[in-house]
Design a protein around this motif. Structure first.
Motif, PDB file in Angstrom:
ATOM      1  N   ALA A 101       0.834  -1.203   0.000  1.00  0.00           N
ATOM      2  CA  ALA A 101       0.000   0.000   0.000  1.00  0.00           C
ATOM      3  C   ALA A 101       0.870   1.254   0.000  1.00  0.00           C
ATOM      4  O   ALA A 101       0.507   2.279  -0.595  1.00  0.00           O
ATOM      5  N   GLU A 102       2.053   1.181   0.673  1.00  0.00           N
ATOM      6  CA  GLU A 102       2.948   2.327   0.698  1.00  0.00           C
ATOM      7  C   GLU A 102       3.436   2.653  -0.705  1.00  0.00           C
ATOM      8  O   GLU A 102       3.535   3.825  -1.098  1.00  0.00           O
ATOM      9  N   GLU A 103       3.758   1.615  -1.479  1.00  0.00           N
ATOM     10  CA  GLU A 103       4.195   1.838  -2.856  1.00  0.00           C
ATOM     11  C   GLU A 103       3.077   2.463  -3.689  1.00  0.00           C
ATOM     12  O   GLU A 103       3.319   3.366  -4.499  1.00  0.00           O
ATOM     13  N   HIS A 104       1.843   1.999  -3.469  1.00  0.00           N
ATOM     14  CA  HIS A 104       0.704   2.567  -4.198  1.00  0.00           C
ATOM     15  C   HIS A 104       0.531   4.040  -3.849  1.00  0.00           C
ATOM     16  O   HIS A 104       0.353   4.896  -4.737  1.00  0.00           O
ATOM     17  N   ASN A 105       0.573   4.350  -2.570  1.00  0.00           N
ATOM     18  CA  ASN A 105       0.376   5.736  -2.156  1.00  0.00           C
ATOM     19  C   ASN A 105       1.506   6.635  -2.631  1.00  0.00           C
ATOM     20  O   ASN A 105       1.301   7.831  -2.890  1.00  0.00           O
ATOM     21  N   LEU A 106       2.712   6.075  -2.734  1.00  0.00           N
ATOM     22  CA  LEU A 106       3.838   6.866  -3.208  1.00  0.00           C
ATOM     23  C   LEU A 106       3.686   7.199  -4.687  1.00  0.00           C
ATOM     24  O   LEU A 106       3.982   8.328  -5.111  1.00  0.00           O
TER      25      LEU A 106
END
Length: 677
Positions: free
Chosen positions: A217-222
């Motif tokens: 999810a962190e990669e998506h939000n980034l």
């Protein structure tokens, strides 16, 4: 020879008669680090490290010596403590010496296990592709495709969510989500309410035509910070976004999501890409099927009556239910047609077969029925003409039809059927029974004449007309379906309170909510499972209502020139009693012309009848079958203008023929005050 020995995968040791090694190939040197010791090291000492803990010192060499003396090959497994590997030693006697083959069992086992896993994964991939192919081959609609992917793709990958979006080229390349599985309702509502952003994984996949894998999810939000709220609402932690490419162009995108962060390996990504091609082909086929079906269904619904007329003599409700998704549109239809003198025709029919051809044929037959009904034909005569029409359309075309005419002046319904299921009559007490009709053949193969049944329908009764698709399904024969239809009617009407039944003495027809509830009840009971629906179905529920005696007046007139004068006097008196003074003068003129024609051109008996409903109906009958027609009179002609006058003074007029003669009728609109009263 030495070159071949050096390339052996197994280690090879050659020993002389004193058990001293005089040759070791590279594999043996690698396994045992023989090196320079082979010239003065016996096999027993060399292998002691490998056999330690497995045999006592010297036992292995003695074992090999015994085998050598017998001249028999022998093998043994030993474990090397330094690396924990297991080796297989194979002792083979040769002239003047021995050869010892050494192989790494763990390495072989590892290679075999890896090969087994590879084969198993390949089998699994093939099985998954096969299962999805089978499921998608039976998916006709877009929702079928979504269901097949959710069932066949998500579980093997331990995925928890699926969305499929299609590209709407007509709306500036917007993407519309056509299916979502495994998401909370709040996320689904958000997706439906908000268009997919221009900068999103889906749009990027569509632009590039390559898959996108996001592991956390962190990669998506980034990468897509403006979509963080969607990620939060979705509850997903990892995604695989796959382009759906059919016929060389992107038609949409598929998103497979996971509830936990996960990195898919190369084999899983390759498999998902292969599956996305199958999904794209099925989705494109399903979209075309849905579009064709929507057009066909719209065509069929356009051929059916949009609203049933509200008539003084009959109130009705109807339902049309298309077949299950696996079927094409059909040819079922129904109609309610106002006829002269307050009579009403109830029609229901079914063109056998499915498809656009049958739907178009249904439209032609419905138009033909309406045209023939306007000619005031008797039910049996109407079906004779309709049978000729069906026969002319093709040898392999058949249709069933039921045509019933209800006459509110005597509460009699005249019914003729052509291969159609019998209607249900529900009497005022709520008891339902099937009407006993003559079993005429379907249209197209029938041989006239058609038998006709006259049925008395008391006020408060119901007539239920239906097609075989309502009663008969894939799991229920026609007889059981008819029994269920009757039982459902009995049960439903037993629960109806007297307040649910509208009164039968209103002059102006009112909506009948009971009929709509009955339609819903019957369709829910008989077609509860869409998967069992193999045919389209039509249902028509009608409540006939007879005219009150106070709304009818009739007289027999003499066959002489005095008849028109008597008719005018009777008209004045009756219209005054009905408080229709505004219609006295035009009605006198109409009646005078019709009675004069009956006396001059017809034969007795001559009868005059007035009917009051939402219109004023005036009828003049005689025993002649001569057809009245409007003449174009010259300025010098002394006659020939009577029917022109009738046309000018009436709202509508016509003639119908029965066995005893003809009826010439006119309709006049009531004054607004009379209608309100």
């Amino acid at each position: 020879m030495e070159t071949a020995l050096r390339h052996m995968a197994d280690g090879l040791l050659l020993v002389d008669g004193d058990w001293r090694i005089f040759y070791a190939n590279p594999a043996a040197e690698r396994l045992f680090s023989v090196g320079d010791r082979r010239a003065d090291t016996t096999v027993g000492l060399l292998l002691w490290e490998a056999a330690e803990g497995f045999r006592q010192k010297g036992e292995l060499e003695r074992h090999f010596r015994d085998v050598a003396e017998r001249g028999e090959p022998n093998g043994i497994d030993v474990r090397r403590p330094s690396d924990g590997h297991w080796y297989h030693l194979r002792l083979v006697p040769v002239p003047d010496g021995m050869s010892v083959y050494v192989s790494d069992i763990d390495e072989a086992r590892s290679q075999e296990a890896q090969a087994s896993r590879t084969r198993h994964e390949a089998v699994q991939r093939a099985e998954r592709i096969k299962n999805l192919t089978v499921a998608l081959s039976g998916a006709l609609t877009v929702q079928d495709v979504v269901s097949a992917v959710a069932t066949r793709v998500l579980p093997p990958f331990r995925a928890s969510g699926l969305t499929i979006g299609v590209l709407e080229e007509s709306r500036a390349n917007r993407v519309r989500v056509v299916g979502a599985v495994g998401y909370p309702d709040s996320f689904t509502a958000m997706v439906e309410a908000e268009p997919i952003p221009a900068d999103s994984p889906v749009t990027d996949v569509l632009k590039e035509g390559v898959p996108l894998f996001i592991d956390t999810a962190e990669e998506h939000n980034l990468r897509y910070p403006h979509m963080a709220h969607r990620v939060h609402v979705s509850g997903k932690k990892s995604w695989a976004f796959l382009p759906l490419i059919a016929s060389g162009r992107s038609i949409g995108a598929c998103s497979i999501s996971f509830s936990e962060a996960r990195r898919l390996d190369d084999a899983e990504r390759t498999l998902l890409m292969a599956l996305s091609g199958l999904i794209a082909q099925a989705l494109e086929r399903a979209r075309l099927h849905d579009a064709d079906r929507d057009r066909a269904t719209e065509l069929q619904r356009g051929l059916l009556p949009r609203d049933l007329p509200a008539l003084p003599a009959v109130t009705a409700a109807a339902r049309y239910l298309p077949a299950g998704e696996a079927m094409d549109v059909g040819g079922d239809w129904y109609d309610v047609l106002p006829l002269s003198s307050g009579r009403v025709a109830l029609v229901i029919g079914d063109v056998m077969g499915h498809g656009l051809t049958e739907a178009a044929t249904m439209g032609r037959l419905r138009t033909a029925v309406r045209t023939l009904a306007d000619l005031e034909l008797a039910p049996d005569d109407l079906l004779v003409h309709l049978n000729d029409l069906v026969a002319d359309l093709g040898e392999d075309l058949y249709a069933t039809c039921l045509y019933a005419v209800y006459d509110p002046t005597d509460a009699v319904c005249t019914i003729t059927t052509a291969g159609h299921p019998p209607p249900v009559l529900v009497d005022p007490s709520g008891t339902a029974h099937f009407v006993d009709l003559e079993p005429n053949s379907p249209l197209g193969v029938a041989e006239p004449p058609f038998e006709t049944t006259r049925l008395h329908v008391p006020d408060g009764s119901l007539l239920v007309l239906y097609t075989d698709g309502l009663a008969e399904t894939a799991t229920r024969p026609m007889g059981q379906g008819m029994d269920l239809l009757k039982a459902t009617l009995d049960e439903a009407l037993a629960q109806v309170s007297s307040g649910d039944c509208p009164a039968t003495d209103h002059d102006v027809p009112a909506p009948d909510p009971l009929l709509d509830r009955l339609c819903n009840r019957l369709t829910d009971a008989l077609l509860s499972s869409p998967s069992d629906t193999t045919d389209d179905a039509a249902l028509l529920v009608a409540r006939p209502r007879s005219f009150k005696a106070s709304d009818m007046a009739g007289w027999t007139l003499p066959e002489d020139p005095l008849a028109p004068g008597q008719a005018r006097a009777l008209i004045r008196e009756q219209l005054a009693a009905w408080h229709l003074d505004d219609l006295v003068m035009p009605t006198e003129l109409i009646v005078s012309e019709l009675v004069t024609n009956a006396v001059r051109y017809g034969r007795g008996p001559i009868r005059l009848r007035l009917l009051r409903s939402d219109l004023l109906v005036c009828e003049v009958s005689d025993g002649s079958l001569t057809t009245p027609h409007v003449r174009r009179a010259a300025e010098t002609d002394e006659g020939g203008r009577g029917l022109q006058l009738v046309t000018a003074l009436s709202h509508r007029w016509g003639a119908r023929y029965e066995t005893e003669g003809k009826y010439v009728w006119t309709e006049q609109e009531l004054p607004s005050a009379a209608v309100a009263g």
